[in-house]
Design a protein around this motif. Structure first.
Motif, PDB file in Angstrom:
ATOM      1  N   MET A   1     -45.079 -40.965   6.878  1.00 48.43           N
ATOM      2  CA  MET A   1     -44.073 -39.929   6.883  1.00 48.43           C
ATOM      3  C   MET A   1     -43.375 -39.925   5.534  1.00 48.43           C
ATOM      4  O   MET A   1     -43.072 -40.968   4.981  1.00 48.43           O
ATOM      5  CB  MET A   1     -43.050 -40.185   7.990  1.00 48.43           C
ATOM      6  N   GLN A 114     -39.721 -33.038   6.094  1.00 43.19           N
ATOM      7  CA  GLN A 114     -40.436 -34.279   6.371  1.00 43.19           C
ATOM      8  C   GLN A 114     -41.817 -33.957   6.928  1.00 43.19           C
ATOM      9  O   GLN A 114     -41.957 -33.073   7.781  1.00 43.19           O
ATOM     10  CB  GLN A 114     -39.658 -35.142   7.372  1.00 43.19           C
ATOM     11  N   ASP A 116     -45.826 -35.725   8.048  1.00 48.04           N
ATOM     12  CA  ASP A 116     -46.680 -36.871   8.314  1.00 48.04           C
ATOM     13  C   ASP A 116     -48.121 -36.415   8.202  1.00 48.04           C
ATOM     14  O   ASP A 116     -48.461 -35.305   8.646  1.00 48.04           O
ATOM     15  CB  ASP A 116     -46.406 -37.444   9.708  1.00 48.04           C
ATOM     16  N   THR A 125     -48.642 -32.946  10.133  1.00 48.06           N
ATOM     17  CA  THR A 125     -47.532 -32.558  10.996  1.00 48.06           C
ATOM     18  C   THR A 125     -46.278 -32.382  10.161  1.00 48.06           C
ATOM     19  O   THR A 125     -45.841 -33.321   9.480  1.00 48.06           O
ATOM     20  CB  THR A 125     -47.271 -33.618  12.086  1.00 48.06           C
ATOM     21  N   LEU A 127     -42.791 -32.524  10.368  1.00 51.41           N
ATOM     22  CA  LEU A 127     -41.857 -33.105  11.328  1.00 51.41           C
ATOM     23  C   LEU A 127     -40.557 -32.310  11.420  1.00 51.41           C
ATOM     24  O   LEU A 127     -39.870 -32.359  12.434  1.00 51.41           O
ATOM     25  CB  LEU A 127     -41.568 -34.558  10.964  1.00 51.41           C
ATOM     26  N   THR A 128     -40.232 -31.564  10.381  1.00 48.20           N
ATOM     27  CA  THR A 128     -39.012 -30.765  10.382  1.00 48.20           C
ATOM     28  C   THR A 128     -39.156 -29.549  11.288  1.00 48.20           C
ATOM     29  O   THR A 128     -38.241 -29.217  12.038  1.00 48.20           O
ATOM     30  CB  THR A 128     -38.660 -30.322   8.944  1.00 48.20           C
ATOM     31  N   GLY A 130     -42.008 -29.050  13.393  1.00 48.06           N
ATOM     32  CA  GLY A 130     -42.854 -29.333  14.546  1.00 48.06           C
ATOM     33  C   GLY A 130     -44.243 -28.717  14.441  1.00 48.06           C
ATOM     34  O   GLY A 130     -45.070 -28.915  15.331  1.00 48.06           O
ATOM     35  N   GLN A 132     -48.118 -28.163  13.386  1.00 47.99           N
ATOM     36  CA  GLN A 132     -49.247 -29.026  13.066  1.00 47.99           C
ATOM     37  C   GLN A 132     -50.366 -28.190  12.457  1.00 47.99           C
ATOM     38  O   GLN A 132     -50.566 -27.022  12.823  1.00 47.99           O
ATOM     39  CB  GLN A 132     -49.758 -29.736  14.310  1.00 47.99           C
TER      40      GLN A 132
END
Length: 162
Positions: A1, A114, A116, A125, A127-128, A130, A132
């Motif tokens: 991440m 963010q 990953d 992904t 992350l901020t 969601g 993918q």
């Protein structure tokens, strides 16, 4: 991440590491000047595991390995681009810098978010948000070179290219 650092299209190797700093092959010295003209804060603020998102034709220009070396030496986990200049792509693999192509992830990602990345599966992904995205995972041979931290180390470990 890691945090996303986003760049545009046609970022050439002299933008990644200006020619005046290519008087050394020391990764730590190159890292200090990486992206200094477009992101002056980069070398001071980048953290190990951060991710570089770039547009089309990333790494066009010279064939020197200084550009991918300066990125890797800053702890960038992976460079994700809409497309790469062929020589940069090959140099990145040779030194063990993971590179993936995902137009969708680049278009959807923004500075500071963010992200990953699973290099084995190619799953990206954000992350901020969601979201993918699926890129092609690293080719198994390329993954072995990256795991060895470059082609020279790979050959020293394996005794040959397999």
């Amino acid at each position: 991440m890691g945090r996303i650092w986003k760049l545009g299209d046609n970022i050439n190797t002299d933008v990644i590491i200006p020619g005046r700093y290519n008087v050394t092959t020391d990764p730590a010295q190159l890292a200090r000047h990486c992206l200094c003209e477009v992101l002056p804060e980069f070398a001071q603020e980048v953290q190990t595991g951060d991710i570089l998102l770039t547009g089309h034709n990333f790494g066009c220009g010279s064939s020197r390995e200084h550009a991918p070396t300066s990125i890797l030496a800053n702890g960038i986990k992976v460079v994700i681009a809409r497309s790469f200049a062929r020589i940069f792509y090959r140099n990145a693999v040779n030194i063990g810098l993971p590179v993936l192509i995902s137009e969708e992830a680049v278009l959807a990602g923004e500075d500071g978010q963010q992200m990953d990345v699973n290099l084995e599966s190619g799953l990206i992904t954000n992350l901020t948000t969601g979201q993918q995205f699926q890129s092609e995972p690293l080719d198994p041979f390329v993954a072995r070179i990256v795991a060895a931290h470059g082609i020279v180390n790979y050959i020293q470990q394996q005794g040959t290219l397999r």
